[in-house]
Design a protein around this motif. Structure first.
Motif, short mmCIF file in Angstrom:
data_model
loop_
_atom_site.label_atom_id
_atom_site.label_comp_id
_atom_site.label_asym_id
_atom_site.label_seq_id
_atom_site.Cartn_x
_atom_site.Cartn_y
_atom_site.Cartn_z
N ARG A 142 -7.92 0.85 7.12
CA ARG A 142 -9.11 1.50 6.55
C ARG A 142 -10.31 0.57 6.59
O ARG A 142 -11.44 1.00 6.82
CB ARG A 142 -8.81 1.94 5.10
CG ARG A 142 -7.78 3.05 5.02
CD ARG A 142 -7.59 3.59 3.61
NE ARG A 142 -6.65 4.70 3.64
CZ ARG A 142 -5.43 4.68 3.11
NH1 ARG A 142 -4.99 3.61 2.46
NH2 ARG A 142 -4.65 5.74 3.21
N CYS B 53 -6.42 7.59 0.86
CA CYS B 53 -6.35 6.38 0.02
C CYS B 53 -6.37 6.80 -1.45
O CYS B 53 -7.21 7.60 -1.86
CB CYS B 53 -7.54 5.47 0.33
SG CYS B 53 -7.73 4.14 -0.86
N LEU B 54 -5.46 6.25 -2.23
CA LEU B 54 -5.34 6.62 -3.65
C LEU B 54 -6.33 5.88 -4.55
O LEU B 54 -6.41 6.15 -5.74
CB LEU B 54 -3.93 6.30 -4.14
CG LEU B 54 -2.78 7.07 -3.51
CD1 LEU B 54 -1.67 6.12 -3.09
CD2 LEU B 54 -2.24 8.11 -4.46
N SER B 55 -7.02 4.88 -3.99
CA SER B 55 -7.82 3.96 -4.81
C SER B 55 -6.96 3.32 -5.89
O SER B 55 -7.41 3.09 -7.01
CB SER B 55 -9.04 4.65 -5.44
OG SER B 55 -10.09 4.68 -4.52
N CYS B 56 -5.69 3.07 -5.54
CA CYS B 56 -4.78 2.47 -6.53
C CYS B 56 -5.05 0.98 -6.70
O CYS B 56 -4.67 0.39 -7.70
CB CYS B 56 -3.34 2.69 -6.10
SG CYS B 56 -2.86 1.76 -4.62
N LEU B 57 -5.65 0.37 -5.70
CA LEU B 57 -6.06 -1.04 -5.71
C LEU B 57 -4.88 -2.02 -5.68
O LEU B 57 -5.06 -3.21 -6.01
CB LEU B 57 -7.00 -1.34 -6.88
CG LEU B 57 -8.20 -0.39 -7.00
CD1 LEU B 57 -9.08 -0.77 -8.17
CD2 LEU B 57 -9.03 -0.36 -5.71
N ALA B 58 -3.69 -1.54 -5.27
CA ALA B 58 -2.57 -2.47 -5.10
C ALA B 58 -2.95 -3.52 -4.04
O ALA B 58 -2.54 -4.68 -4.12
CB ALA B 58 -1.33 -1.72 -4.64
N CYS B 59 -3.76 -3.10 -3.07
CA CYS B 59 -4.17 -4.04 -2.01
C CYS B 59 -4.98 -5.20 -2.59
O CYS B 59 -4.90 -6.32 -2.10
CB CYS B 59 -4.96 -3.31 -0.92
SG CYS B 59 -6.22 -2.19 -1.54
N SER C 241 -3.32 2.18 6.02
CA SER C 241 -3.12 0.93 5.28
C SER C 241 -4.50 0.38 4.91
O SER C 241 -5.51 0.80 5.50
CB SER C 241 -2.39 -0.09 6.16
OG SER C 241 -3.31 -0.67 7.08
N PRO C 242 -4.56 -0.56 3.97
CA PRO C 242 -5.87 -1.12 3.61
C PRO C 242 -6.55 -1.76 4.82
O PRO C 242 -7.74 -1.54 5.06
CB PRO C 242 -5.52 -2.18 2.56
CG PRO C 242 -4.13 -1.89 2.13
CD PRO C 242 -3.46 -1.11 3.19
N TYR D 267 -11.72 -4.47 -2.12
CA TYR D 267 -11.54 -3.18 -1.45
C TYR D 267 -12.15 -2.05 -2.27
O TYR D 267 -12.65 -1.08 -1.72
CB TYR D 267 -10.04 -2.94 -1.20
CG TYR D 267 -9.76 -1.61 -0.57
CD1 TYR D 267 -9.84 -1.43 0.81
CD2 TYR D 267 -9.45 -0.50 -1.35
CE1 TYR D 267 -9.62 -0.19 1.39
CE2 TYR D 267 -9.24 0.75 -0.79
CZ TYR D 267 -9.31 0.89 0.59
OH TYR D 267 -9.11 2.12 1.15
N CYS E 251 0.85 -1.20 0.00
CA CYS E 251 0.00 0.00 0.00
C CYS E 251 0.89 1.25 0.00
O CYS E 251 1.68 1.46 0.93
CB CYS E 251 -0.90 0.00 1.23
SG CYS E 251 -1.76 1.57 1.45
N PRO E 252 0.78 2.09 -1.02
CA PRO E 252 1.67 3.27 -1.10
C PRO E 252 1.55 4.20 0.09
O PRO E 252 2.54 4.80 0.51
CB PRO E 252 1.22 3.98 -2.37
CG PRO E 252 0.38 3.02 -3.12
CD PRO E 252 -0.14 2.01 -2.16
N THR E 253 0.35 4.36 0.66
CA THR E 253 0.24 5.31 1.78
C THR E 253 0.82 4.71 3.05
O THR E 253 1.42 5.43 3.86
CB THR E 253 -1.22 5.77 2.01
OG1 THR E 253 -2.06 4.63 2.16
CG2 THR E 253 -1.71 6.63 0.87
S1 SF4 Z 1 -6.28 1.43 -2.72
FE1 SF4 Z 1 -5.45 0.01 -1.22
S2 SF4 Z 1 -3.23 -0.04 -1.61
FE2 SF4 Z 1 -4.05 1.80 -2.66
S3 SF4 Z 1 -3.79 3.47 -1.17
FE3 SF4 Z 1 -5.88 2.66 -0.89
S4 SF4 Z 1 -5.67 1.11 0.71
FE4 SF4 Z 1 -3.60 1.54 -0.04
#
Ligand code: SF4
Ligand code: SF4
Length: 432
Positions: free
Chosen positions: A51, A76-82, A47-48, A92, A35-37
């Motif tokens: 959250r 949260c970036l909504s990057c979805l790496a999680c 962290s995911p 998520y 998780c980038p954040t």
């Molecule tokens: S989408 Fe998931 S990995 Fe990306 S910033 Fe939000 S919680 Fe972290």
């Protein structure tokens, strides 16, 4: 994860969906590592898993959102790496979308934050307004330093800094119409022209249409299509997002009825992730559920679609070394990882993958405006990794990443399809 929702709460289909998602989480914390954040801030609540706990607590107790949850969900970036990392299949994306809609309904933001968000929602999805705003931003650019001194005005400073030095001329592709193939016809697609991308970089859609036409594909720009709704969707403005989704579903459904579509081609992966989710977003609307599911099934990133075609040999092999930056919406949102790199390699580029490719560049829709400090840290990290590859240019498939990385990198940043168009006989991208 055990949940404690009442039967009344579960009668709300949005809560029922979130409960299903929450029950899948086994608190293992694997997702925190990517998780980038969390990697940047080191706080479990960023962290995911953190959250997810915050969202569970808010929804289970039927509480309005408070400052704490808004702070961590906004980060949260909504990057979805999680989602890529999670071994339990926790969705998520749908959970945080629900949390954002709940925040929007139940939390009154500070006035500057509210105004900035309203401004972005009113301007970015509309090409004419966005174009006018960019021209104004050019004039206001010298004031960015002054805005930066006031915390509440930092987003305005970020907006001014991100605005390009000049605004490209309007492309003829903004008008509805049909672009006939120049080779024997072997397919018919619609292209999403989109909102911000054609204003910032009209050459991306132009290269797409030119390449597809040379490959024998008819390309339709349907009447009535527009912003996919992702920008407002990520702000929790659910109704506004659904209005855009229905408008696009109608436009593409008319085209399907007219001449059939092999695909709806999308050149911004952020939009692709949202359009592929229309089926879910409109699942509760009996008039749209089926049509939206059909549209989502037809949605394809341009590289995903090109990979299904039998491509000829490239006209030229540029032989350049390219650092391929996989946008989060491409690799995590749509799980497209192989096709862009394979296509570039086949077209004669030497493809390098930067370290920490799973980490977001910090663009994330309007994130680089609303969270400029975290975004800048992620951007620096991304650019360092890209430059360490020794490549002479960067290729990526999302306008947000192009703008973000280009704001800090010394290398040219080019959309993947422009490089492919060049290799297959089109114009050389400007700046190479
Ligand atoms: S989408 Fe998931 S990995 Fe990306 S910033 Fe939000 S919680 Fe972290
Ligand atoms: S990796 Fe998946 S199951 Fe584990 S804590 Fe994160 S979301 Fe929950």
């Amino acid at each position: 994860m055990q949940t404690n929702f009442t039967a009344d709460q579960l009668a709300d289909p949005h809560v029922a969906e979130s409960e299903k998602i929450l029950r899948k989480c086994v608190h293992c914390g694997f997702c925190t590592a990517t998780c980038p954040t969390y990697v940047t801030l080191g706080n479990e609540l960023d962290s995911p898993r953190g959250r997810i706990y915050l969202i569970k607590d808010m929804l289970e107790n039927g509480r309005p959102a408070d400052k704490e949850i808004v702070t961590h969900i906004d980060r949260c970036l909504s990057c979805l790496a999680c989602m890529t990392t999670c071994p339990s299949g926790v969705n998520y994306m749908h959970l945080v979308d629900h949390a954002r809609a709940h925040i929007e309904k139940t939390y009154r933001r500070p006035v500057a934050n509210r105004l900035t968000r309203s401004l972005l929602a009113a301007v970015l999805p509309h090409r004419g307004r966005f174009r006018a705003a960019l021209k104004l931003a050019k004039l206001g650019r010298p004031l960015a330093g002054a805005f930066d001194k006031v915390t509440a005005l930092k987003p305005i400073a970020a907006m001014l800094r991100l605005a390009p030095a000049s605004v490209p001329a309007t492309s003829s592709l903004e008008k509805p119409g049909t672009h006939a193939p120049s080779a024997a016809k072997r397919g018919r697609v619609a292209i999403l022209t989109g909102c911000a991308q054609p204003v910032l970089e009209p050459g991306i859609n132009e290269a797409t249409v030119s390449l597809l036409n040379r490959l024998g594909i008819e390309v339709v720009v349907p009447q009535g299509e527009g912003c996919c709704g992702a920008l407002v969707h990520h702000m929790g403005r659910e109704e506004a997002a659904l209005v855009s989704a229905r408008q696009n579903v109608d436009a593409w459904t008319r085209e399907i009825a007219k001449g059939g579509l092999d695909a709806i081609v999308i050149t911004a992966s952020g939009c692709g992730t949202t359009i592929k989710d229309y089926g879910f977003m409109l699942r509760l609307d009996p008039a749209y559920a089926e049509k939206a599911a059909r549209v989502s099934a037809l949605a394809k990133d341009i590289t995903e679609y090109l990979a299904t075609l039998d491509l000829p040999e490239p006209v030229r092999k540029p032989g350049l070394t390219v650092a391929y930056h996989s946008a989060c919406s491409m690799q995590h949102g749509q799980k497209i990882t192989r096709q862009p790199k394979d296509l570039l390699a086949r077209a004669g580029f030497v493809v390098k993958e930067p370290r920490e490719g799973h980490l977001c560049c910090g663009s994330a829709g309007t994130y680089n405006i609303m969270q400029p400090e975290i975004s800048a840290r992620l951007c620096d990290r991304k650019v360092r990794n890209i430059e360490a590859t020794g490549a002479s240019l960067v290729a990526t498939g999302n306008i947000g990443c192009i703008t973000q990385i280009a704001s800090a990198a010394k290398l040219p940043v080019v959309h993947t399809v422009k490089l492919l168009d060049w290799a297959y006989g089109g114009d050389k991208p400007a700046g190479l």
